[in-house]
Design an enzyme around this catalytic site. Sequence first.
Site, mmCIF file in Angstrom:
data_model
loop_
_atom_site.group_PDB
_atom_site.id
_atom_site.type_symbol
_atom_site.label_atom_id
_atom_site.label_comp_id
_atom_site.label_asym_id
_atom_site.label_seq_id
_atom_site.Cartn_x
_atom_site.Cartn_y
_atom_site.Cartn_z
ATOM 1 N N PHE A 56 8.577 13.176 -22.640
ATOM 2 C CA PHE A 56 9.192 12.591 -21.723
ATOM 3 C C PHE A 56 10.500 11.863 -22.210
ATOM 4 O O PHE A 56 11.141 10.979 -21.456
ATOM 5 C CB PHE A 56 8.416 11.605 -20.935
ATOM 6 C CG PHE A 56 7.256 12.225 -20.143
ATOM 7 C CD1 PHE A 56 7.501 13.140 -19.362
ATOM 8 C CD2 PHE A 56 5.913 11.569 -20.303
ATOM 9 C CE1 PHE A 56 6.343 13.938 -18.759
ATOM 10 C CE2 PHE A 56 4.845 12.314 -19.466
ATOM 11 C CZ PHE A 56 5.064 13.445 -18.928
ATOM 12 N N LYS B 111 -2.145 10.351 -40.483
ATOM 13 C CA LYS B 111 -0.809 10.354 -41.204
ATOM 14 C C LYS B 111 -0.801 9.593 -42.646
ATOM 15 O O LYS B 111 -1.803 8.752 -42.834
ATOM 16 C CB LYS B 111 0.205 10.060 -40.413
ATOM 17 C CG LYS B 111 0.439 10.907 -39.044
ATOM 18 C CD LYS B 111 1.611 10.353 -38.046
ATOM 19 C CE LYS B 111 1.485 11.147 -36.529
ATOM 20 N NZ LYS B 111 0.406 10.760 -35.978
ATOM 21 N N TYR C 172 -0.354 3.103 -36.515
ATOM 22 C CA TYR C 172 -0.656 2.629 -35.090
ATOM 23 C C TYR C 172 -1.506 1.526 -34.791
ATOM 24 O O TYR C 172 -2.754 1.205 -35.039
ATOM 25 C CB TYR C 172 -1.232 3.555 -34.050
ATOM 26 C CG TYR C 172 -0.512 5.044 -34.263
ATOM 27 C CD1 TYR C 172 0.885 4.753 -34.394
ATOM 28 C CD2 TYR C 172 -0.905 6.110 -33.837
ATOM 29 C CE1 TYR C 172 1.682 6.214 -34.549
ATOM 30 C CE2 TYR C 172 -0.132 7.377 -34.162
ATOM 31 C CZ TYR C 172 1.160 7.313 -34.045
ATOM 32 O OH TYR C 172 2.081 8.475 -34.285
ATOM 33 N N ASP D 22 -4.987 12.741 -32.274
ATOM 34 C CA ASP D 22 -3.709 12.360 -33.313
ATOM 35 C C ASP D 22 -3.811 10.858 -33.298
ATOM 36 O O ASP D 22 -3.463 10.227 -32.408
ATOM 37 C CB ASP D 22 -2.312 13.100 -33.145
ATOM 38 C CG ASP D 22 -1.361 12.295 -34.247
ATOM 39 O OD1 ASP D 22 -1.561 13.143 -35.320
ATOM 40 O OD2 ASP D 22 -0.600 11.701 -33.725
ATOM 41 N N GLY E 55 6.434 13.253 -27.556
ATOM 42 C CA GLY E 55 7.545 12.673 -26.698
ATOM 43 C C GLY E 55 8.131 13.621 -25.877
ATOM 44 O O GLY E 55 9.287 13.628 -25.667
#
Length: 339
Positions: free
Chosen positions: A234, A82, A56, A51, A232
């Site tokens: 963590f 995206k 980014y 992904d 996410g």
Amino acid sequence: MQTRRIGRTGLSVTEYSFGAAGLGGLYRECTRDAAMATLDAAWQSGMRYFDVAPFYGLGLGERRVGDFLRDKPRDEFVLSTKVGRLLHPVPEDKVPDYSYVKPLNFDVRYDYSYDGIMRSVEFSYARLGLSRIDILYVHDIGGYTHGAARNAVYIRQLLDGGLKALEELKSSGAIVAYGLGVNEVPVCLEVMRRADIDCILLAGRYTLLDRSAVAELLPLCEKKQTSLVVGGVFNSGILATGPVEGAHFDYMPATEDIRQKVGAMEVVARGMNVPLAAPAMQFPLSHPKVASVLVGTAKPESLRRNMALTEHRFSAADFAAFEPFTLVAPELGDEAVRV
């Protein structure tokens, strides 16, 4: 590595997948060599779902993922990117600080309209150097990113035209699935009540610590056969580092209440003779609507260390032991939370 199906589509993804934000230099520089080595470590681990997003590294993440995957057999991997942000060139000294170190010389403009989404896909093809994208996520729509007033404009763009673009892309065979890539539950519920989507990439809201997705979103996903890809896990690091000084939760320094909850979770994990990061990695996959857990890193050694956490085995009773210390994200106000 085992696979799970995305929604009602014929597309299956590996239970653990690679998230490429770090390859764009999120928070720290990532060299090209480090990016390629990390992607190779992901491939060697058995990951076959990758992904990325235009955001980014302001195009850098897509270029690097495309460079790595270009020589791989196309039917052996799944690729998602995206839509919702269009990149436009700016002078090097005008590149905004979006927490990416040494990104490409671009800035972003939000556009969730029909034309915006179609343009975004064409630009992504060019940056990736690949002719097929399997999944498209509508990136960072919602009050969490934009605040209530701006998001009302963007939601109208999406509902009035953006979803039509995505459906046309799917119907034509250009993509196999589409959905949302967000950090909040409310916008998922809002869109799902108006449209059928295949999947949601949800960051930080269905984790060992944050159970915001449980009450409404997961039942709606079951009803509408929408899959979750969970990022996410963590919660910005605290479930990996523990409640140490400077630990982060939800992109910000963790509060004392959060640190206490995580400290209590660490005690539970020690009783199982495992690091807290191990149940954190695996917990989302305990729900049948979760198709994959996204692992994001820019270091091959971190990738291998995270994958070693999957070797532990946990029962439903093990995960239940952490429930007394979980939380639900507070309701969103009118202002953006993630700025």
